[in-house]
Design a protein around this motif. Structure first.
Motif, short mmCIF file in Angstrom:
data_model
loop_
_atom_site.label_atom_id
_atom_site.label_comp_id
_atom_site.label_asym_id
_atom_site.label_seq_id
_atom_site.Cartn_x
_atom_site.Cartn_y
_atom_site.Cartn_z
N VAL A 72 -2.15 -21.92 4.49
CA VAL A 72 -0.86 -21.87 5.19
C VAL A 72 0.19 -21.12 4.39
O VAL A 72 0.19 -21.12 3.15
CB VAL A 72 -0.36 -23.29 5.51
N ARG A 73 1.07 -20.44 5.10
CA ARG A 73 2.24 -19.72 4.56
C ARG A 73 1.89 -18.56 3.63
O ARG A 73 2.76 -18.00 2.99
CB ARG A 73 3.18 -20.67 3.79
N GLN A 74 0.63 -18.21 3.53
CA GLN A 74 0.25 -17.18 2.56
C GLN A 74 0.81 -15.81 2.96
O GLN A 74 0.77 -15.43 4.13
CB GLN A 74 -1.27 -17.08 2.45
N PHE A 75 1.33 -15.09 1.97
CA PHE A 75 1.83 -13.73 2.18
C PHE A 75 0.91 -12.77 1.43
O PHE A 75 0.65 -12.95 0.24
CB PHE A 75 3.26 -13.59 1.66
N ILE A 76 0.40 -11.75 2.13
CA ILE A 76 -0.47 -10.74 1.52
C ILE A 76 0.12 -9.37 1.84
O ILE A 76 0.28 -9.00 3.00
CB ILE A 76 -1.92 -10.85 2.04
N MET B 191 -5.54 -20.49 -1.12
CA MET B 191 -5.14 -21.80 -0.59
C MET B 191 -3.76 -21.83 0.05
O MET B 191 -3.42 -22.80 0.72
CB MET B 191 -5.23 -22.85 -1.69
N GLY B 192 -2.95 -20.81 -0.16
CA GLY B 192 -1.67 -20.78 0.52
C GLY B 192 -0.51 -21.26 -0.33
O GLY B 192 -0.62 -21.44 -1.55
N LEU B 193 0.63 -21.47 0.33
CA LEU B 193 1.88 -21.80 -0.35
C LEU B 193 2.49 -23.05 0.26
O LEU B 193 2.44 -23.26 1.47
CB LEU B 193 2.87 -20.64 -0.22
N ASP B 194 3.09 -23.88 -0.59
CA ASP B 194 3.86 -25.02 -0.09
C ASP B 194 5.25 -24.59 0.37
O ASP B 194 5.88 -25.29 1.16
CB ASP B 194 3.98 -26.08 -1.18
N GLY C 242 2.86 -15.32 -3.34
CA GLY C 242 1.92 -14.61 -2.49
C GLY C 242 1.14 -13.59 -3.29
O GLY C 242 1.05 -13.66 -4.52
N ILE C 243 0.55 -12.63 -2.59
CA ILE C 243 -0.29 -11.61 -3.21
C ILE C 243 0.36 -10.25 -2.98
O ILE C 243 0.62 -9.86 -1.85
CB ILE C 243 -1.72 -11.65 -2.64
N GLY C 244 0.61 -9.55 -4.08
CA GLY C 244 1.34 -8.30 -4.03
C GLY C 244 0.53 -7.13 -3.50
O GLY C 244 -0.62 -7.28 -3.08
N PRO C 245 1.13 -5.93 -3.54
CA PRO C 245 0.49 -4.74 -2.95
C PRO C 245 -0.64 -4.19 -3.80
O PRO C 245 -0.68 -4.36 -5.02
CB PRO C 245 1.65 -3.74 -2.86
N ASN C 246 -1.59 -3.55 -3.12
CA ASN C 246 -2.66 -2.78 -3.76
C ASN C 246 -3.51 -3.59 -4.73
O ASN C 246 -3.96 -3.08 -5.76
CB ASN C 246 -2.06 -1.56 -4.49
N CYS C 247 -3.77 -4.82 -4.38
CA CYS C 247 -4.66 -5.68 -5.18
C CYS C 247 -6.07 -5.62 -4.58
O CYS C 247 -6.25 -5.31 -3.40
CB CYS C 247 -4.18 -7.12 -5.19
N GLU C 248 -7.05 -5.98 -5.39
CA GLU C 248 -8.42 -6.17 -4.90
C GLU C 248 -8.92 -7.49 -5.46
O GLU C 248 -8.92 -7.71 -6.68
CB GLU C 248 -9.33 -5.03 -5.32
#
Length: 427
Positions: free
Chosen positions: A334-338, A350-353, A368-374
């Motif tokens: 839930v609430r995860q930002f990619i 697992m997401g964010l509270d 969250g997870i930033g840009p251009n990650c693998e």
């Protein structure tokens, strides 16, 4: 069949559902699931994007009509207690229904904490007696299965001599060493019980015709009087190691064979594979059965937002934002930002509270997870901030490894909760 107000067995015996009390064991320290259990108990670990492991046994009990439930907690119990309170404290399906936490406590008669599965139940016997149940159903708080427990009860009642019932599941030879193996006679009563055999020769006579073995699932039914009897010996602290091997020599102990999916979440590898299994076209453990839903905490979250993203064979939980990214065979909480350009494969996020902020102009890495990650073959625990251009790939194929940002267990990368992984980090 599911119990309504009462049920009648084949002998005409009427069983009221409130004569069954469910006791769910909240789990021990869970060291094999570290670092996920560093600050929470195993049953409180997130599962399937939006659930906790504890939701599975509670839902099984409620769906089967057994709505009087005690959950016994001890280690790292804050997160588990809070989740149960928020999710089930308003359960009012029927007047006598409840899901209550019983935390380990020191009393005048006992100054020790729970010392094993049997000892935990022994220490709460005064609370069990207050409910006056005829039968006590004991479940584990960290297993995956979807069982109609009313069938289990009916099997127990089918023979009036039965005092204890043990749910069992067929497992292959390579899984026997961490489980209790049972041998049954033609009438289903258990003749032999071997806890965690060290060698195949110990259980060769337990092998079934198809080559598999019947393993104890850690799910039991006790006649209440029998439960009190077997717990009288204070030196016996564990059901599998001590209580059951002795009970089969002195009591009528029956096996109930459950043929559905069952998984004991004991290791990082088992947890990882059980989550990814949910993304299969037809998963062995099905979350989409309308008549037996799995309950969890209701959240007032917006719909998932997908902006030019590629999503394939994935579970995406509510409130998630996917921006120009790719998600393949993964579970997103839930609430995860990619962010844009990021690719995620075979991973559990697992997401964010809390949403926090997404603006990188402040110089601080956002939640969250930033840009251009693998990210591949990874578990990202809750509330992590992953910077830009991060590569979580385990290129050196470590089985065990750790640094200040990640830990590798069973070959799986784990980013512990509340970790900030800096821009450009690579493993």
């Amino acid at each position: 069949m599911r119990f309504q107000e009462d049920s009648i067995d084949s002998a005409g015996f009427v069983l009221r559902k409130d004569e069954v009390l469910t006791v769910i064991l909240g789990g021990g320290k869970g060291t094999r699931l570290l670092p996920l259990t560093e600050k929470r108990s195993k049953p409180a670990v997130s599962f399937g994007g939006k659930y906790r492991l504890i939701d599975i046994p509670i839902s099984n009990s409620l769906n089967s009509g057994f709505e009087k439930i005690f959950v016994l907690t001890q280690f790292n119990s804050y997160s588990l207690n809070r989740h149960i309170h928020r999710t089930y404290s308003t359960n009012s399906i029927h007047q006598k229904s409840f899901v209550e936490i019983i935390a380990a406590e020191q009393t005048v008669s006992s100054v020790n904490w729970f010392e094993g599965t049997a000892d935990a139940v022994r220490k709460v016997l005064p609370y069990i007696r207050e409910q006056k149940p005829k039968y006590v159903l004991i479940l584990s708080g960290d297993q995956l299965y979807n069982m109609d427990l009313s069938d289990f009860i009916q099997n127990h009642l089918a023979d009036s001599e039965t005092e204890i019932s043990v749910a069992s599941n067929s497992v292959p030879e390579d899984r026997i060493y961490g489980l209790g193996i049972v041998q049954t006679g033609e009438n289903g009563f258990i003749q032999e019980f071997i806890e965690k055999p060290q060698d195949i020769s110990q259980v060769e006579n337990c092998r079934q015709q198809d080559g598999s073995f019947l393993a104890n699932m850690g799910i039991y039914i006790f006649n209440t009087k029998t439960l009190v009897d077997v717990l009288e010996d204070l030196s016996m602290t564990d059901f599998g190691k001590e209580i059951l091997p002795k009970a089969i020599r002195e009591k009528k102990v029956k096996s109930y064979v459950y043929n559905g999916y069952w998984e004991d979440i004991g290791t990082i590898r088992a947890f990882y594979e059980a989550n990814l299994m949910l993304t299969d076209d037809i998963p062995k453990f099905n979350l989409y059965l309308e008549k037996t839903p799995f309950y969890t905490r209701p959240r007032s979250l917006p719909p998932t937002k997908i902006n030019h993203a590629i999503v394939n064979q994935a579970l995406i939980s509510e409130g998630t934002i996917l921006n120009h990214c790719e998600v393949h065979k993964s579970v997103i909480g839930v609430r995860q930002f990619i962010d844009h350009g990021t690719k995620i494969y075979n991973s559990i996020v697992m997401g964010l509270d809390h949403y926090g902020y997404f603006d990188r102009r402040s110089g601080k890495i956002p939640n969250g997870i930033g840009p251009n990650c693998e990210i591949r073959n990874t578990i990202v625990d809750k509330d992590c901030a992953i910077g830009a251009d991060v590569k979580l790939l385990n290129l050196k194929n470590y089985t065990e490894y750790e640094d200040e940002y990640i830990k590798i267990r069973d070959g799986i990368i784990v980013v512990p909760r509340h970790t900030t992984v800096p821009d450009g980090y690579s493993i």
